[in-house]
Design a protein around this motif. Structure first.
Motif, short mmCIF file in Angstrom:
data_model
loop_
_atom_site.label_atom_id
_atom_site.label_comp_id
_atom_site.label_asym_id
_atom_site.label_seq_id
_atom_site.Cartn_x
_atom_site.Cartn_y
_atom_site.Cartn_z
N SER A 39 14.68 17.93 -21.13
CA SER A 39 15.11 19.31 -21.33
C SER A 39 14.52 19.94 -22.59
N HIS A 40 14.51 19.20 -23.71
CA HIS A 40 13.95 19.74 -24.95
C HIS A 40 12.43 19.87 -24.85
N TYR A 325 6.91 18.65 -35.47
CA TYR A 325 7.15 19.60 -34.39
C TYR A 325 5.96 20.51 -34.11
N ASP A 326 4.96 20.52 -35.00
CA ASP A 326 3.84 21.44 -34.85
C ASP A 326 2.79 20.91 -33.89
N HIS A 327 1.97 21.82 -33.40
CA HIS A 327 0.79 21.44 -32.62
C HIS A 327 -0.33 22.44 -32.93
N LEU A 328 -1.28 22.61 -32.04
CA LEU A 328 -2.53 23.31 -32.37
C LEU A 328 -2.51 24.80 -32.06
N GLY A 329 -1.47 25.27 -31.38
CA GLY A 329 -1.36 26.70 -31.13
C GLY A 329 -2.30 27.20 -30.05
N ASN A 340 -2.23 25.29 -26.42
CA ASN A 340 -2.12 23.84 -26.58
C ASN A 340 -0.63 23.50 -26.68
N ASN A 341 -0.02 23.19 -25.55
CA ASN A 341 1.44 23.07 -25.49
C ASN A 341 2.00 21.87 -26.22
N GLY A 342 1.21 20.82 -26.37
CA GLY A 342 1.67 19.67 -27.14
C GLY A 342 2.93 19.03 -26.59
N ALA A 343 2.96 18.78 -25.28
CA ALA A 343 4.15 18.18 -24.68
C ALA A 343 4.37 16.75 -25.15
N LEU A 344 3.30 15.94 -25.10
CA LEU A 344 3.40 14.57 -25.58
C LEU A 344 3.30 14.53 -27.10
N ASP A 345 2.44 15.39 -27.65
CA ASP A 345 2.17 15.42 -29.09
C ASP A 345 2.60 16.77 -29.67
N ASN A 346 3.87 16.97 -30.08
CA ASN A 346 4.85 15.93 -30.19
C ASN A 346 6.22 16.46 -29.79
N ALA A 347 6.23 17.31 -28.73
CA ALA A 347 7.52 17.75 -28.21
C ALA A 347 8.36 16.55 -27.80
N ALA A 348 7.69 15.49 -27.31
CA ALA A 348 8.41 14.29 -26.89
C ALA A 348 9.10 13.62 -28.07
N GLY A 349 8.43 13.53 -29.21
CA GLY A 349 9.06 12.95 -30.38
C GLY A 349 10.20 13.78 -30.91
N VAL A 350 10.04 15.10 -30.87
CA VAL A 350 11.10 16.01 -31.32
C VAL A 350 12.33 15.83 -30.43
N SER A 351 12.12 15.79 -29.12
CA SER A 351 13.24 15.59 -28.21
C SER A 351 13.94 14.27 -28.47
N SER A 352 13.17 13.23 -28.78
CA SER A 352 13.77 11.93 -29.08
C SER A 352 14.69 12.02 -30.29
N LEU A 353 14.25 12.72 -31.34
CA LEU A 353 15.10 12.86 -32.53
C LEU A 353 16.37 13.63 -32.22
N ASN A 405 9.48 6.64 -37.42
CA ASN A 405 8.67 7.82 -37.15
C ASN A 405 8.28 7.85 -35.67
N LEU A 406 8.59 8.96 -35.01
CA LEU A 406 8.33 9.09 -33.58
C LEU A 406 7.30 10.20 -33.35
N ASP A 407 6.13 9.79 -32.91
CA ASP A 407 5.01 10.72 -32.71
C ASP A 407 4.29 10.31 -31.44
N GLY A 408 4.64 10.94 -30.33
CA GLY A 408 4.13 10.52 -29.03
C GLY A 408 5.02 9.44 -28.45
#
Length: 554
Positions: A39-40, A325-329, A340-353, A405-408
């Motif tokens: 969801s996140h 939480y940032d990506h390449l825009g 550059n939506n950055g779903a794996l890098d790093n929306a996934a890590g943000v959702s985990s936190l 640290n969760l990144d990907g």
């Protein structure tokens, strides 16, 4: 083992005794689900967030989303002033390609006028607007390492002042007992070379690029260093001390340079592996460097939330979770897509936190230490958000037991293993292995230690101030997937990394992410509640600073 509640629990059909858990903690672990994790990711990797570039409207939306989510979970602000936000100033630097001049000379005569991007990249240091270097002598210093713990000194009391140092990239890898063997320590990073050149009083620094020593081709160097660079803005009069300029040269240009000095590049690169190596002057060779840079001011933000522990003696100590939480825009369109939506890098890590924070709120009454959830900005610009926090910590480093640290994350299904970057460097490894074994899983070391991944994500800044840190990565031994699934995932990751293709796709299977984040919760909750703090193993490069921070801690 006082203050810890021990019991028997059912843990994925396995009866476990002696674990630090309770029905409440297992319920919290089970609350982390595929649906909640997705969801996140769906929200912050959507086009609405515009790729979450630093200092953009997308960053503003992301910060607001994170603050709102933390508030809704009942997570307290992590700043002393009652805010969730730690703002930090940035400086953007752009080198003017048309005025970038890099001329190699032999006995005063032009040997080669180099072409920016094609032959070299270079930039002014110390926030300087201009560099004007003429007839600077060159000195080859091998790896350019000083490491007393390995009885290694590439400088051998050489006269460095006013010279331009030429470095071999990486660090020695021929002996498993020094410099981590095939692994790469910080000594092997380009940033160490530049910092060391400054420490030694050099005028400038040159790194010889080869694909084996860098781990990537010249195109990566050219693309990374020819556009706008970003730095933490210094206080007035306190610019970072570096050589006048830093630079990279291609392998062919470097070979020509050494040949003109009567030397063979390959032989000199090989000579650097000898502990008795002596610096080698490139006799008769000098360099002229002219550079101009423009600067722009901006800012970014970290987002911090905390959940307070309950033990009067331990509640002011923390376990810190980090994710950028940032990506390449928005970049140039590819088949009509520029985000550059950055779903794996790093929306996934943000959702985990966020899911970990929700689980921790469920067990807050059982927490002895506190938990800090640190969502850092400007990671894609050079780990700048985590560097800023490390330089301006909201918790004294000596009062932090560990950093996860969760990144990907693992978005392609369940695995028998979990890769732990930082494996075997600190006591976090031991706890991870215990909990993995309980779930019939294994913890694997970084399969690519020569790439130096430990120094390439946000935990590194925390390790530099002594905090024991690990960087969990997706496992590679897939369960109930085709035999070639690992190769398929690798090809997808390569194609999607830092591109407009980093989006949720039909091959995603978040059962693996659910499995991993539950493991991270169980492991971290144990560490947070142990009487003893985590520590670096004896001889680790961060052991000394850890001891210093523990002594300084209030």
């Amino acid at each position: 083992m006082n203050k810890l509640f021990y019991c028997f629990i059912i843990f994925p059909a396995l009866l476990i005794s002696g674990c630090q858990s309770s029905p409440e903690t297992e319920e919290a672990a089970q609350s982390i689900t595929e649906e909640k994790l997705l969801s996140h990711i769906e929200v912050i990797s959507s086009d609405e967030f515009e790729g979450r570039a630093t200092a953009s409207e997308g960053e503003e939306k992301t910060v607001n989303y994170l603050v709102n989510e933390l508030e809704s979970l009942g997570v307290s602000p992590g700043m002393d002033n009652g805010s969730y936000v730690q703002e930090f100033p940035l400086l953007g630097q752009t080198v003017e390609p048309s005025s970038a001049s890099y001329t190699l000379k032999q006995n005063g005569q032009v040997l080669n006028d180099l072409e920016f991007r094609a032959d070299f990249v270079a930039w002014p240091a110390n926030e300087a607007e201009q560099v004007d270097v003429n007839d600077a002598e060159l000195l080859y210093v091998g790896y350019g390492i000083q490491a007393p713990e390995f009885d290694w000194d590439d400088y051998k009391d050489a006269d460095i002042e006013g010279k331009v140092l030429v470095f071999k990239n990486s660090d020695p890898s021929y002996d498993e007992n020094i410099f981590g063997g095939e692994g790469r320590l910080y000594y092997g990073r380009w940033s160490y070379k530049f910092e060391k050149a400054a420490d030694m009083g050099a005028l400038g620094a040159i790194i010889i690029h080869t694909t084996p020593t860098a781990g990537y081709g010249w195109n990566v160097v050219s693309n990374s260093w020819s556009g706008e660079q970003f730095y933490l803005k210094s206080e007035e009069g306190e610019a970072e001390t570096m050589p006048d300029f830093n630079s990279w040269l291609t392998e062919p240009v470097s070979a020509e340079l050494f040949e003109a000095a009567g030397l063979n590049l390959n032989e000199m690169l090989e000579a650097a592996d000898d502990p008795e190596f002596q610096p080698v002057p490139l006799d008769g060779i000098t360099v002229d460097v002219d550079l101009e840079a423009n600067y722009s001011n901006m800012s970014s933000r970290n987002v911090l939330g905390e959940i307070k522990g309950n033990d009067p003696d331990l509640m002011d100590q923390y376990l810190i979770f980090t994710a950028h939480y940032d990506h390449l825009g928005i970049t140039n369109p590819v088949e009509g897509d520029s985000i550059n939506n950055g779903a794996l890098d790093n929306a996934a890590g943000v959702s985990s936190l966020l899911n970990l924070a929700e689980a921790y709120k469920m067990v807050q009454p059982e927490m002895q230490r506190s938990a800090l959830f640190l969502f850092v900005g400007a990671e894609e610009m050079g780990l700048l958000g985590s560097k800023y926090w490390a330089a301006n910590p909201t918790v004294h480093p000596g009062n932090v037991t560990a950093n996860f640290n969760l990144d990907g994350m693992q978005v392609y299904g369940q695995t028998e293993d979990v890769v732990l970057v930082g494996y075997g460097r600190n006591t976090i490894t031991d706890v991870f292995e215990d909990y993995a074994q309980m779930g019939d899983r294994t913890i694997a070391p970084d399969p690519y230690p020569e790439q130096g991944y430990f120094y390439r994500s946000d935990h590194f800044a925390l390790a530099q101030i002594g905090i024991p840190a690990v960087f969990p990565n997706p496992g590679q031994e897939y369960i109930n997937k085709p035999d070639d699934w690992s190769e398929t995932v690798d090809s997808l990751d390569t194609a999607n990394y830092h591109s407009v293709n980093d989006e949720i796709n039909e091959l995603w299977d978040l059962s693996g992410m659910e499995q991993d984040v539950r493991l991270f919760f169980r492991t971290s909750f144990d560490i947070l509640n142990r009487n003893e703090m985590m520590e670096w193993y004896s001889g680790d490069e961060f052991e000394a600073v850890r001891e210093e921070m523990l002594e300084e801690a209030p």
